[in-house]
Write an enzyme that holds these catalytic residues in place. Structure first.
Site, PDB file in Angstrom:
ATOM      1  N   THR A 119     -23.142 -16.129  16.424  1.00 15.42           N
ATOM      2  CA  THR A 119     -22.175 -15.074  16.757  1.00 15.42           C
ATOM      3  C   THR A 119     -21.628 -14.494  15.459  1.00 15.42           C
ATOM      4  O   THR A 119     -22.209 -14.690  14.393  1.00 15.42           O
ATOM      5  CB  THR A 119     -21.069 -15.602  17.703  1.00 15.42           C
ATOM      6  OG1 THR A 119     -20.285 -14.501  18.148  1.00 15.42           O
ATOM      7  CG2 THR A 119     -20.152 -16.619  17.032  1.00 15.42           C
ATOM      8  N   ASN A 120     -20.532 -13.746  15.519  1.00 11.93           N
ATOM      9  CA  ASN A 120     -19.983 -13.116  14.312  1.00 11.93           C
ATOM     10  C   ASN A 120     -18.460 -13.239  14.317  1.00 11.93           C
ATOM     11  O   ASN A 120     -17.892 -13.851  15.218  1.00 11.93           O
ATOM     12  CB  ASN A 120     -20.438 -11.655  14.244  1.00 11.93           C
ATOM     13  CG  ASN A 120     -20.096 -10.929  15.522  1.00 11.93           C
ATOM     14  OD1 ASN A 120     -18.940 -10.823  15.892  1.00 11.93           O
ATOM     15  ND2 ASN A 120     -21.109 -10.449  16.219  1.00 11.93           N
ATOM     16  N   ARG A 121     -17.817 -12.620  13.354  1.00 14.22           N
ATOM     17  CA  ARG A 121     -16.378 -12.859  13.158  1.00 14.22           C
ATOM     18  C   ARG A 121     -15.486 -11.937  13.980  1.00 14.22           C
ATOM     19  O   ARG A 121     -14.274 -11.932  13.803  1.00 14.22           O
ATOM     20  CB  ARG A 121     -16.037 -12.701  11.668  1.00 14.22           C
ATOM     21  CG  ARG A 121     -16.635 -13.813  10.827  1.00 14.22           C
ATOM     22  CD  ARG A 121     -16.138 -13.713   9.405  1.00 14.22           C
ATOM     23  NE  ARG A 121     -14.689 -13.793   9.328  1.00 14.22           N
ATOM     24  CZ  ARG A 121     -13.987 -13.458   8.258  1.00 14.22           C
ATOM     25  NH1 ARG A 121     -14.608 -13.015   7.192  1.00 14.22           N
ATOM     26  NH2 ARG A 121     -12.678 -13.551   8.261  1.00 14.22           N
TER      27      ARG A 121
END
Ligand code: CTP
Length: 422
Positions: free
Chosen positions: A215-217
């Site tokens: 996933t990402n931030r």
């Protein structure tokens, strides 16, 4: 208050109506005192049956009165109203809104409402039947027509076992709208009434196996703020939510949860079809693992996993570009406005603005919200800055402010474009 910036101290009156949700006013008082504001709590007599004056006095640091016959030399209803920069009524019961709509002055709170000339925010809480009753609808319309902001209540569990529209929005959410009114000094417009808005938010999750994902931030905060403000400007809002690190659902918004980019794509094409405004605030993974293992990928006897050491990635669909193409094919409303986001860092070759302009062209959307990221900017924090780039060549700087204020400005620009010829 979530924000790291403390605003200049203002006079905030928190009026508390007599409903079970009165206890939530305590958190609302804290929201404003922690921001450095001077808060006066004015409960009705019935509110004090739910929460004692001592609690409100301790939290606000100011004396609490309910009647114009207390502290008479101070002429409290005039003083509090005239000095207020914001009056918030939470919970606003059906009876309190009826009295306010009639312009009655039978206690300190309604008297204060008559003397106040600042923004007034009502956060209603009542049973669904009371909220939907023609009398309440008429009172809400009257208050809005006179320039007050009346929030849509949340849907969900009410006092008893029943559920429906009528729950008090969460204190932080009410506080956020209070902050917005303090910054705008006018009512929240109802310019999205009758409009349908779809917002995507948060990061996608691309599975590797039943346990792991990439996933990402993205925290989802900007997308959630957009959905929240659009709903309170009168729109019917669907929020397509990815990974958001546990953000609370905004009041009066339908939330559809998705995991992967392809799930996001499916949800967007379904919900965007009839939308007037589509906002792609989600941080979409550009690639996903080519294979998702059906069972957990294990390390071998040597402590290594060949499958985890070399993950082959394949490209995900570009959801935003796909929506623009679908509109060109007539599959979305021609009058709709499509807004994209870009989080960029500058480098030796190009500035953030150069990258943003190129992305706007490449994606073909009508508006692009451009944020400079890195060094703790934009992701996971409560404030944002950047530019709003228009396909018509317009460029407006978005100065650093809360994501709610940012949402409000983005919606101002989008509303102006709904129905524009394409
Ligand atoms: N977006 C999308 N589908 C993707 C990737 C991005 O719909 N597969 C959308 C995002 O929601 C955002 C916009 O496109 O509104 C720009 O996202 P960004 O990640 O900045 O752009 P990319 O196309 O991924 O470009 P790059 O990573 O190369 O900068």
């Amino acid at each position: 208050m979530n924000s790291s910036r403390r605003s200049a101290a203002r006079n905030v009156v928190v009026g508390v109506g007599g409903g079970i949700a009165a206890y939530k006013a305590c958190a609302l008082v804290r929201h404003f005192t922690e921001a450095g504001h001077n808060v006066h709590v004015v409960p009705t007599e019935s509110a004090l049956r739910f929460v004692g004056a001592a609690t409100f006095e301790a939290l606000s640091g100011n004396p609490v009165h309910t009647s114009v016959f207390e502290s008479i030399p101070d002429v409290l209803h005039v003083k509090l109203g005239q000095q207020a920069d914001l009056v918030i009524i939470a919970p606003a019961t059906a009876d309190l809104m009826a009295r306010a709509a009639q312009g009655r002055s039978d206690d300190l709170l309604t008297g204060t409402l008559l003397t106040a000339r600042c923004p007034v925010l009502f956060a209603p809480a009542m049973h669904t039947e009371m909220w939907e009753h023609a009398a309440t609808r008429a009172n809400v319309a009257t208050l809005r027509a006179r320039g007050a902001t009346v929030l849509e209540p949340a849907r969900g569990r009410l006092t008893g076992k029943d559920t429906g529209a009528g729950r008090l929005p969460e204190p932080d959410e009410i506080g956020t709208f209070g902050d917005l009114l303090l910054s705008r000094a006018d009512a929240l417009p109802r310019d999205l009434e009758g409009r349908t808005v779809v917002v995507s938010a948060g990061g996608t999750r691309e599975a590797l196996d039943p346990v792991r994902y990439l996933t990402n931030r993205s925290s989802g905060k900007q997308g959630y703020a957009l959905a929240r403000v659009a709903a309170q400007r009168g729109a019917t809002v669907t929020l397509i939510a990815g990974n958001t690190m546990g953000l609370a659902d905004p009041a009066a918004v339908d939330v559809v949860r998705i995991g992967s980019a392809r799930e996001l794509q499916a949800a967007m094409s379904e919900h965007a079809r009839t939308a007037d405004l589509v906002v792609m605030a989600a941080a979409v993974a550009d690639y996903r693992p080519g294979e998702v293992a059906a069972t957990k990928l294990k390390k071998d006897a040597d402590g290594h996993s060949a499958a985890l050491e070399t993950v082959t990635m394949i490209e995900n669909p570009d959801v935003l570009a796909g929506l623009v193409a679908a509109r060109a094919r007539g599959e979305l409303a021609a009058r709709s406005v499509i807004v994209g986001f870009a989080a960029e860092t500058g480098d030796a070759d190009c500035t953030v603005l150069d990258y943003g302009r190129a992305k706007l062209k490449r994606k073909g959307c009508d508006l692009l919200v451009l944020n400079a990221v890195g060094d703790g900017r934009a992701f996971e924090v409560d404030e944002n800055a950047g530019w709003l780039l228009g396909a018509d060549g317009s460029e407006a700087a978005l100065s650093l402010d809360s994501k709610t204020v940012m949402a409000s400005r983005i919606l101002d620009a989008a509303v102006a474009q709904i129905g524009a010829p394409r």
